[in-house]
Design a protein around this motif. Structure first.
Motif, PDB file in Angstrom:
ATOM      1  N   ASN A 129      -2.493  21.221 -42.024  1.00 26.06           N
ATOM      2  CA  ASN A 129      -3.348  22.018 -41.141  1.00 26.06           C
ATOM      3  C   ASN A 129      -2.766  23.408 -40.924  1.00 26.06           C
ATOM      4  O   ASN A 129      -3.479  24.399 -40.930  1.00 26.06           O
ATOM      5  N   GLN A 130      -1.444  23.485 -40.731  1.00 30.77           N
ATOM      6  CA  GLN A 130      -0.808  24.781 -40.522  1.00 30.77           C
ATOM      7  C   GLN A 130      -0.970  25.655 -41.761  1.00 30.77           C
ATOM      8  O   GLN A 130      -1.287  26.835 -41.655  1.00 30.77           O
ATOM      9  N   HIS A 137      -7.465  13.263 -39.240  1.00 30.49           N
ATOM     10  CA  HIS A 137      -6.392  13.196 -38.235  1.00 30.49           C
ATOM     11  C   HIS A 137      -6.847  12.375 -37.029  1.00 30.49           C
ATOM     12  O   HIS A 137      -6.115  11.519 -36.532  1.00 30.49           O
ATOM     13  N   ARG A 187      -0.092  17.776 -40.001  1.00 32.98           N
ATOM     14  CA  ARG A 187       0.187  19.019 -39.271  1.00 32.98           C
ATOM     15  C   ARG A 187       0.574  20.143 -40.224  1.00 32.98           C
ATOM     16  O   ARG A 187       0.109  21.275 -40.100  1.00 32.98           O
ATOM     17  N   ARG A 237       3.061  14.289 -39.535  1.00 32.73           N
ATOM     18  CA  ARG A 237       3.770  15.505 -39.917  1.00 32.73           C
ATOM     19  C   ARG A 237       3.092  16.149 -41.128  1.00 32.73           C
ATOM     20  O   ARG A 237       2.895  17.363 -41.175  1.00 32.73           O
TER      21      ARG A 237
END
Length: 143
Positions: free
Chosen positions: A136-137, A36, A133, A130
């Motif tokens: 990662n979430q 990232h 993210r 996106r």
């Protein structure tokens, strides 16, 4: 006694597997963070490149305006000098207007291409960000 030892051994194995899973997920999270960070740096570099390109186009635009002002002045001068020869100022104004329209159209086309490319890159980068993210979430929720 042996039942307690088996239970203790089973809990020990479960604990070891959990620790190994946490370690694996932590390493994967760190890899994602690094990726990232690299993509973010790449985006910043691309944005700076686009800003430099826009700046060059703005400078070219300013230079063109200066040239146009100079051409207008020259046309004015020529019209005054050539009145006795029947040269019409309207002819030169028309020529200047046509040149300005062509120049404006070329600049508009250039800016439009640059703008569309910028939007496409932004959409592409937004999608990648996106996805990172969301990944990662999901990993953080798993942890």
């Amino acid at each position: 006694q042996s039942e307690k030892e088996r239970e203790k051994a089973m809990m020990q194995r479960t604990s070891e597997r959990s620790s190994a899973r946490v370690k694996d997920l932590s390493e994967e999270l760190e890899r994602c963070r690094l990726e990232h960070s690299q993509k973010q740096a790449s985006l910043r570099a691309e944005i700076n490149k686009l800003k430099a390109e826009i700046s060059k186009l703005q400078q070219t635009c300013e230079e063109s305006k200066s040239i146009i002002v100079d051409q207008e002045w020259q046309i004015e001068k020529l019209c005054k000098e050539n009145r006795n020869l029947g040269t019409s100022k309207r002819y030169f104004e028309h020529q200047l207007n046509m040149a300005q329209q062509r120049q404006h159209q070329q600049k508009t086309d250039s800016f439009q291409v640059l703008y569309q490319n910028s939007l496409q890159q932004q959409r592409s980068f937004s999608g990648e960000i996106r996805e990172l993210r969301l990944g990662n979430q999901a990993k953080q929720q798993t942890i």
